[in-house]
Design a protein around this motif. Sequence first.
Motif, PDB file in Angstrom:
ATOM      1  N   GLU A  65       0.829  -1.212   0.000  1.00 53.72           N
ATOM      2  CA  GLU A  65       0.000   0.000   0.000  1.00 53.72           C
ATOM      3  C   GLU A  65       0.859   1.257   0.000  1.00 53.72           C
ATOM      4  OE1 GLU A  65      -3.455   2.507   0.343  1.00 53.72           O
ATOM      5  OE2 GLU A  65      -2.939   0.576  -0.551  1.00 53.72           O
ATOM      6  N   GLU A  66       1.925   1.255   0.788  1.00 50.24           N
ATOM      7  CA  GLU A  66       2.816   2.418   0.831  1.00 50.24           C
ATOM      8  C   GLU A  66       3.448   2.665  -0.532  1.00 50.24           C
ATOM      9  OE1 GLU A  66       5.611   1.682   3.911  1.00 50.24           O
ATOM     10  OE2 GLU A  66       4.138   1.875   5.539  1.00 50.24           O
ATOM     11  N   ASN A  67       3.810   1.576  -1.212  1.00 51.02           N
ATOM     12  CA  ASN A  67       4.393   1.706  -2.545  1.00 51.02           C
ATOM     13  C   ASN A  67       3.363   2.244  -3.532  1.00 51.02           C
ATOM     14  OD1 ASN A  67       4.884  -0.126  -5.349  1.00 51.02           O
ATOM     15  ND2 ASN A  67       6.648   1.003  -4.580  1.00 51.02           N
ATOM     16  N   ALA A  68       2.118   1.763  -3.426  1.00 52.88           N
ATOM     17  CA  ALA A  68       1.059   2.228  -4.326  1.00 52.88           C
ATOM     18  C   ALA A  68       0.762   3.710  -4.106  1.00 52.88           C
ATOM     19  CB  ALA A  68      -0.207   1.400  -4.108  1.00 52.88           C
ATOM     20  N   ILE A  69       0.716   4.126  -2.852  1.00 54.49           N
ATOM     21  CA  ILE A  69       0.467   5.541  -2.540  1.00 54.49           C
ATOM     22  C   ILE A  69       1.595   6.407  -3.083  1.00 54.49           C
ATOM     23  CG2 ILE A  69       0.310   7.216  -0.657  1.00 54.49           C
ATOM     24  CD1 ILE A  69      -1.141   5.087   0.968  1.00 54.49           C
ATOM     25  N   LYS A  70       2.812   5.907  -2.963  1.00 52.82           N
ATOM     26  CA  LYS A  70       3.971   6.640  -3.467  1.00 52.82           C
ATOM     27  C   LYS A  70       3.883   6.834  -4.971  1.00 52.82           C
ATOM     28  CE  LYS A  70       9.028   6.551  -3.454  1.00 52.82           C
ATOM     29  NZ  LYS A  70      10.240   5.770  -3.042  1.00 52.82           N
ATOM     30  N   GLU A  71       3.400   5.809  -5.678  1.00 51.94           N
ATOM     31  CA  GLU A  71       3.265   5.899  -7.129  1.00 51.94           C
ATOM     32  C   GLU A  71       2.226   6.946  -7.534  1.00 51.94           C
ATOM     33  OE1 GLU A  71       4.759   4.328  -9.680  1.00 51.94           O
ATOM     34  OE2 GLU A  71       6.171   3.251  -8.403  1.00 51.94           O
ATOM     35  N   TRP A  72       1.215   7.140  -6.660  1.00 51.87           N
ATOM     36  CA  TRP A  72       0.122   8.058  -6.969  1.00 51.87           C
ATOM     37  C   TRP A  72       0.277   9.418  -6.303  1.00 51.87           C
ATOM     38  CZ3 TRP A  72      -5.277   7.142  -8.758  1.00 51.87           C
ATOM     39  CH2 TRP A  72      -5.333   6.060  -9.646  1.00 51.87           C
TER      40      TRP A  72
ATOM     41  N   PRO B 167      -3.560   2.545  -4.799  1.00 55.48           N
ATOM     42  CA  PRO B 167      -3.847   2.479  -3.359  1.00 55.48           C
ATOM     43  C   PRO B 167      -5.201   1.802  -3.126  1.00 55.48           C
ATOM     44  CG  PRO B 167      -3.237   4.696  -4.057  1.00 55.48           C
ATOM     45  CD  PRO B 167      -3.500   3.922  -5.287  1.00 55.48           C
ATOM     46  N   ILE B 168      -5.374   1.281  -1.928  1.00 55.08           N
ATOM     47  CA  ILE B 168      -6.647   0.629  -1.581  1.00 55.08           C
ATOM     48  C   ILE B 168      -7.797   1.631  -1.676  1.00 55.08           C
ATOM     49  CG2 ILE B 168      -7.906  -0.477   0.307  1.00 55.08           C
ATOM     50  CD1 ILE B 168      -5.260  -1.657   1.240  1.00 55.08           C
ATOM     51  N   SER B 169      -7.508   2.904  -1.453  1.00 57.96           N
ATOM     52  CA  SER B 169      -8.564   3.918  -1.478  1.00 57.96           C
ATOM     53  C   SER B 169      -9.291   3.969  -2.820  1.00 57.96           C
ATOM     54  CB  SER B 169      -7.961   5.290  -1.170  1.00 57.96           C
ATOM     55  OG  SER B 169      -6.911   5.598  -2.079  1.00 57.96           O
ATOM     56  N   VAL B 170      -8.616   3.569  -3.909  1.00 63.77           N
ATOM     57  CA  VAL B 170      -9.254   3.578  -5.224  1.00 63.77           C
ATOM     58  C   VAL B 170     -10.425   2.604  -5.255  1.00 63.77           C
ATOM     59  CG1 VAL B 170      -8.892   3.137  -7.685  1.00 63.77           C
ATOM     60  CG2 VAL B 170      -7.123   4.286  -6.364  1.00 63.77           C
ATOM     61  N   ASP B 171     -10.296   1.501  -4.514  1.00 65.88           N
ATOM     62  CA  ASP B 171     -11.381   0.511  -4.484  1.00 65.88           C
ATOM     63  C   ASP B 171     -12.686   1.109  -3.959  1.00 65.88           C
ATOM     64  OD1 ASP B 171      -9.526  -1.274  -5.386  1.00 65.88           O
ATOM     65  OD2 ASP B 171      -9.139  -2.179  -3.420  1.00 65.88           O
ATOM     66  N   TYR B 172     -12.570   2.131  -3.132  1.00 62.14           N
ATOM     67  CA  TYR B 172     -13.761   2.705  -2.505  1.00 62.14           C
ATOM     68  C   TYR B 172     -14.588   3.552  -3.478  1.00 62.14           C
ATOM     69  CZ  TYR B 172     -12.378   1.017   2.069  1.00 62.14           C
ATOM     70  OH  TYR B 172     -12.084   0.202   3.125  1.00 62.14           O
ATOM     71  N   LEU B 173     -14.065   3.765  -4.679  1.00 57.96           N
ATOM     72  CA  LEU B 173     -14.877   4.452  -5.691  1.00 57.96           C
ATOM     73  C   LEU B 173     -16.087   3.603  -6.078  1.00 57.96           C
ATOM     74  CD1 LEU B 173     -12.131   5.925  -8.024  1.00 57.96           C
ATOM     75  CD2 LEU B 173     -13.776   7.210  -6.701  1.00 57.96           C
ATOM     76  N   LEU B 174     -15.989   2.293  -5.871  1.00 52.97           N
ATOM     77  CA  LEU B 174     -17.110   1.410  -6.208  1.00 52.97           C
ATOM     78  C   LEU B 174     -18.100   1.233  -5.047  1.00 52.97           C
ATOM     79  CD1 LEU B 174     -15.177  -1.428  -8.103  1.00 52.97           C
ATOM     80  CD2 LEU B 174     -16.657   0.314  -9.096  1.00 52.97           C
ATOM     81  N   LYS B 175     -17.709   1.676  -3.861  1.00 52.48           N
ATOM     82  CA  LYS B 175     -18.572   1.432  -2.701  1.00 52.48           C
ATOM     83  C   LYS B 175     -19.908   2.155  -2.820  1.00 52.48           C
ATOM     84  CE  LYS B 175     -15.673  -1.088  -0.305  1.00 52.48           C
ATOM     85  NZ  LYS B 175     -15.974  -2.497   0.069  1.00 52.48           N
TER      86      LYS B 175
END
Length: 325
Positions: A144-151, A316-324
């Motif tokens: 997750e930290e790596n994904a956030i860093k990429e974004w 990041p995991i936060s992107v998944d919440y766009l579908l919530k």
Amino acid sequence: MNNEFLQSFLKTGLFEIGDNDNRLESLRKSIADLQNKFEGDYTLLPKYTLVAIDPNIPDTEPALSETENILIQYWETLRSKYPEMPRNILRGVILNALNNVGRNNPIAARIIYLTALNFYPYAKLKKEKSLVESLLSDLGNIAEENAIKEWAFIEEEPKLKIGTLKITDFKFETVKVDKNKLQEKLKIALTNSPSGYGPQHGLHEPNYQKHFVSKTSEAIASSFNSALENLNSTLTPTTIETPINKFFSSFKKSLDANLKAAFSSLTAVERRSKLLWWKETLYSSSLRTSYMVLDKNLLPIVMSEDLNSQIPDITPISVDYLLKD
């Protein structure tokens, strides 16, 4: 190698090696070999991850046999102590190798974490449950930290680092006129001309004047040409080109790094903007229609596919919440 994780696994009591340091060293060497194998081929990670977190994996599983072959190289009497497939020992070796490679590389951490994520809740783990849970949690955080860093946006102002242009081993030879040669040739100029006219007739005499001018010019030109040749011999293309090329190579690296950082930040802005636009418009780019007119049972599938098509592999995991919503 993460010895702390290995010691924690041994404390679970899933198997016993006693106080035999040789056996402990055999486990460490086997873990290191398997780790090297994983680092050379990440496609092995999903299979070995599922084997490691499944205590009921069949003895015929190839991953167990392959791990046993590695361990037997260092622990030759393994089957003498454990006549049946030593499943827990082998799973311990695999888990430790996965832990090491996952902590060393966020891509490996992502593969291991996402592979185990769906199966883990159904795995009938026992004494090792909390250890496996901690491992997956740590690797998930790394991913997750790596994904956030990429974004992430780059808030720090890029600074172009430019070194000082230094030209070394570049020396000018001293320009010297050979006085002795010059004087010698000037004496020749002061001698009689071939027609017999000499200094005693004066420079107003045309025949001697021509002789004197010719010889003095020759003497001065020859002396200066010889001195300048020494100077030119020190000025080679290499002595000038090498330091300049080195300077601009360093300049290019710094410029490329700054441009890459700026581009990454712009890419992150563009990705977020597209996602916000997608969320606001509720428009399916694949079906070319509004989500509002789709069947509610079909809607989650279409939205998931549309979202997946416009995001990179690292999110990041936060992107998944766009579908919530």
